[in-house]
Design a protein around this motif. Sequence first.
Motif, PDB file in Angstrom:
ATOM      1  N   ASP A 105       0.924  -7.071   1.015  1.00  0.00           N
ATOM      2  CA  ASP A 105      -0.088  -6.895   2.060  1.00  0.00           C
ATOM      3  C   ASP A 105      -1.507  -7.216   1.566  1.00  0.00           C
ATOM      4  OD1 ASP A 105      -0.048  -4.700   0.396  1.00  0.00           O
ATOM      5  OD2 ASP A 105       0.568  -3.286   1.944  1.00  0.00           O
ATOM      6  N   VAL A 106      -1.966  -6.497   0.534  1.00  0.00           N
ATOM      7  CA  VAL A 106      -3.340  -6.697   0.065  1.00  0.00           C
ATOM      8  C   VAL A 106      -3.296  -6.960  -1.430  1.00  0.00           C
ATOM      9  CG1 VAL A 106      -4.201  -5.164   1.864  1.00  0.00           C
ATOM     10  CG2 VAL A 106      -3.765  -4.250  -0.391  1.00  0.00           C
ATOM     11  N   VAL A 107      -4.486  -7.067  -2.024  1.00  0.00           N
ATOM     12  CA  VAL A 107      -4.551  -7.322  -3.459  1.00  0.00           C
ATOM     13  C   VAL A 107      -4.083  -6.080  -4.217  1.00  0.00           C
ATOM     14  CG1 VAL A 107      -6.085  -7.874  -5.379  1.00  0.00           C
ATOM     15  CG2 VAL A 107      -6.452  -8.911  -3.148  1.00  0.00           C
ATOM     16  N   MET A 109       0.853  -1.185   0.000  1.00  0.00           N
ATOM     17  CA  MET A 109       0.000   0.000   0.000  1.00  0.00           C
ATOM     18  C   MET A 109       0.891   1.238   0.000  1.00  0.00           C
ATOM     19  SD  MET A 109      -2.785  -1.300   2.759  1.00  0.00           S
ATOM     20  CE  MET A 109      -3.917   0.075   2.722  1.00  0.00           C
ATOM     21  N   PHE A 129     -14.668   6.520  -0.692  1.00  0.00           N
ATOM     22  CA  PHE A 129     -13.616   7.363  -0.124  1.00  0.00           C
ATOM     23  C   PHE A 129     -14.052   8.825   0.009  1.00  0.00           C
ATOM     24  CE2 PHE A 129     -10.931   3.986  -2.156  1.00  0.00           C
ATOM     25  CZ  PHE A 129     -10.526   3.413  -0.971  1.00  0.00           C
ATOM     26  N   GLN A 178      -6.429   7.321   6.538  1.00  0.00           N
ATOM     27  CA  GLN A 178      -5.743   6.396   5.625  1.00  0.00           C
ATOM     28  C   GLN A 178      -4.515   7.030   4.990  1.00  0.00           C
ATOM     29  OE1 GLN A 178      -8.090   4.039   2.926  1.00  0.00           O
ATOM     30  NE2 GLN A 178      -9.932   4.441   4.057  1.00  0.00           N
ATOM     31  N   PRO A 200      -1.759 -11.530  -2.502  1.00  0.00           N
ATOM     32  CA  PRO A 200      -0.709 -11.801  -1.526  1.00  0.00           C
ATOM     33  C   PRO A 200      -0.432 -13.303  -1.474  1.00  0.00           C
ATOM     34  CG  PRO A 200      -2.368 -10.351  -0.617  1.00  0.00           C
ATOM     35  CD  PRO A 200      -2.900 -10.829  -1.924  1.00  0.00           C
ATOM     36  N   ARG A 227      -5.587  -2.234  -8.847  1.00  0.00           N
ATOM     37  CA  ARG A 227      -6.690  -2.590  -7.936  1.00  0.00           C
ATOM     38  C   ARG A 227      -6.663  -1.626  -6.762  1.00  0.00           C
ATOM     39  NH1 ARG A 227      -8.226  -8.060  -8.779  1.00  0.00           N
ATOM     40  NH2 ARG A 227     -10.065  -7.501  -7.588  1.00  0.00           N
ATOM     41  N   TRP A 228      -7.844  -1.126  -6.365  1.00  0.00           N
ATOM     42  CA  TRP A 228      -7.895  -0.150  -5.274  1.00  0.00           C
ATOM     43  C   TRP A 228      -7.348  -0.751  -3.995  1.00  0.00           C
ATOM     44  CZ3 TRP A 228      -8.557   4.950  -5.018  1.00  0.00           C
ATOM     45  CH2 TRP A 228      -9.020   5.571  -6.173  1.00  0.00           C
ATOM     46  N   CYS A 229      -6.320  -0.132  -3.467  1.00  0.00           N
ATOM     47  CA  CYS A 229      -5.656  -0.654  -2.264  1.00  0.00           C
ATOM     48  C   CYS A 229      -5.577   0.455  -1.224  1.00  0.00           C
ATOM     49  CB  CYS A 229      -4.288  -1.200  -2.617  1.00  0.00           C
ATOM     50  SG  CYS A 229      -3.206  -0.038  -3.449  1.00  0.00           S
ATOM     51  N   GLY A 230      -6.700   1.151  -1.028  1.00  0.00           N
ATOM     52  CA  GLY A 230      -6.726   2.223  -0.047  1.00  0.00           C
ATOM     53  C   GLY A 230      -6.820   3.561  -0.742  1.00  0.00           C
TER      54      GLY A 230
END
Lengths: 152, 329
Positions: free
Chosen positions: B67-69, B40, B247, B259, B86, B108-111
């Motif tokens: 960490d994430v997708v 991220m 968001f 965030q 991951p 891909r949205w990661c935050g």
Amino acid sequence: MTPAALSRSRALGWAAWLAAAILILALPWPAFARTPADRVIRVEGRRFEYAPGTVAVNMGDRVTLELVATDVVHGLHLDGYNLTLTAEPGQTARLTFVADRPGTFRFRCSTTCGPLHPFMIGQLTVGTNDFFWRAAGLIGLAALAAVWGLRR
Amino acid sequence: MTRETLARLILGGLLAGALGLSLAAYGLARRDVIEIHGRMAEAGGWTPAALDATVGQPLRLRLVADDVVHGFAVGQMDWPAINLLPGRPVETMLTFDRPGRYTFYCTRWCGLGHWRMRGVIEVAGPGAAAAPAGPPLYVQLGLDLDAPRPASAAPLPEGRPSASRGAALAVEVPELGEPRGESPAAVWQALRAQAANESFDDAELWEAVAWLWRSQTTPAALAEGERLYAANCAACHGEAGAGDGVFAPELAHPAEHTQMGAGHQTQAPTAFTDPAGMLGVSPAVLHGKLIRGGMGTGMPAWGPVFTDAQAWALIDYLWTFQFDYAASP
């Protein structure tokens, strides 16, 4: 009252308690008679929780789950029904199923979303928790019967 | 030295040699594989974020999501995006035909900081760099992207004007300059100024504007724009364009950033469904804001990511929040 009459009324009393217990165990529950409804349930997934974390529906409902991811990609796998959803922020995922299995089921995030991902868990309850209420009724009945038995 | 020691030495030497040879062969085969870790943006983004490559020489990458997708794609190229889950590293090979500076980015949205997750590939070598097709339209037209553009000069339509009804009206259309340089409100006024259009009421002229707007795009471009919008814009601007994406609350209150961290200047995302905000703006301005970014609003610059066709497809799609492009009214 003669001793014979006393013991007869006592036996009758115990029979009445037993009948009440069988009634509690076997009486049909009113929840089963409820007409199924269409429900849309919006579940927001964020790291590392679902909001709402517990969802309750009635038996036979047509449930549409909407999964909204609010930070990273999240998934939702519903145990028991074996359904999986994956949602990306900005792309709501939807899935419709008929809640035809009673009980309490876990749903868990199925897409790795960070260190606490394994703890991202929610719960779906289908129908009332019949077993619990019948057990509670039996316990209450047993307590009353015990008081009644001690009285003489 | 006894014969036994000799035998032990020979056997040990052979074993060590076999092991060393296979390890050396493995290392030799993989010496040019670059491992890129994706995290991220708050945790570091791509590492490394700057790569060097040579024209015609394959660039071998091993992509790891930590960490994430995440997703991996190179901007302005039509290579398919690679999904990074991951625990599932992906190896890929990129070969560039032209030298230049390429942007790779997360798909891909990661935050909230997803769009900050970008890196650069410098490709050196012979040949002409991929030349841009001239300055973008807003520069050619000399538009100031940040000037306020109210649509108040024309009465706003009620609801979404139907392009199909507008097509049936036979409205007199005056000669317009660059069609993408005019705002709907300006075109509406130009139509109203025509003496031949006096018989049409305000709503009918808006339908004619919707028809003119639809005639500048194609169903294929709209479908592409819809796909790009869902993947890249909806998280902030909302799935229905109302500026209410997941968001949006955080962007509207930058002081409470959880965030992105404090110090980032952001504002509430634009609502494309708001006629007062949209109808005074020309496609060229929207295109400029898209490729340049919002400059202190939290809007990323998509210029290095989208091809020109993709950017225009996205802008074409934005107008469907204002105009009803359905085939039958």
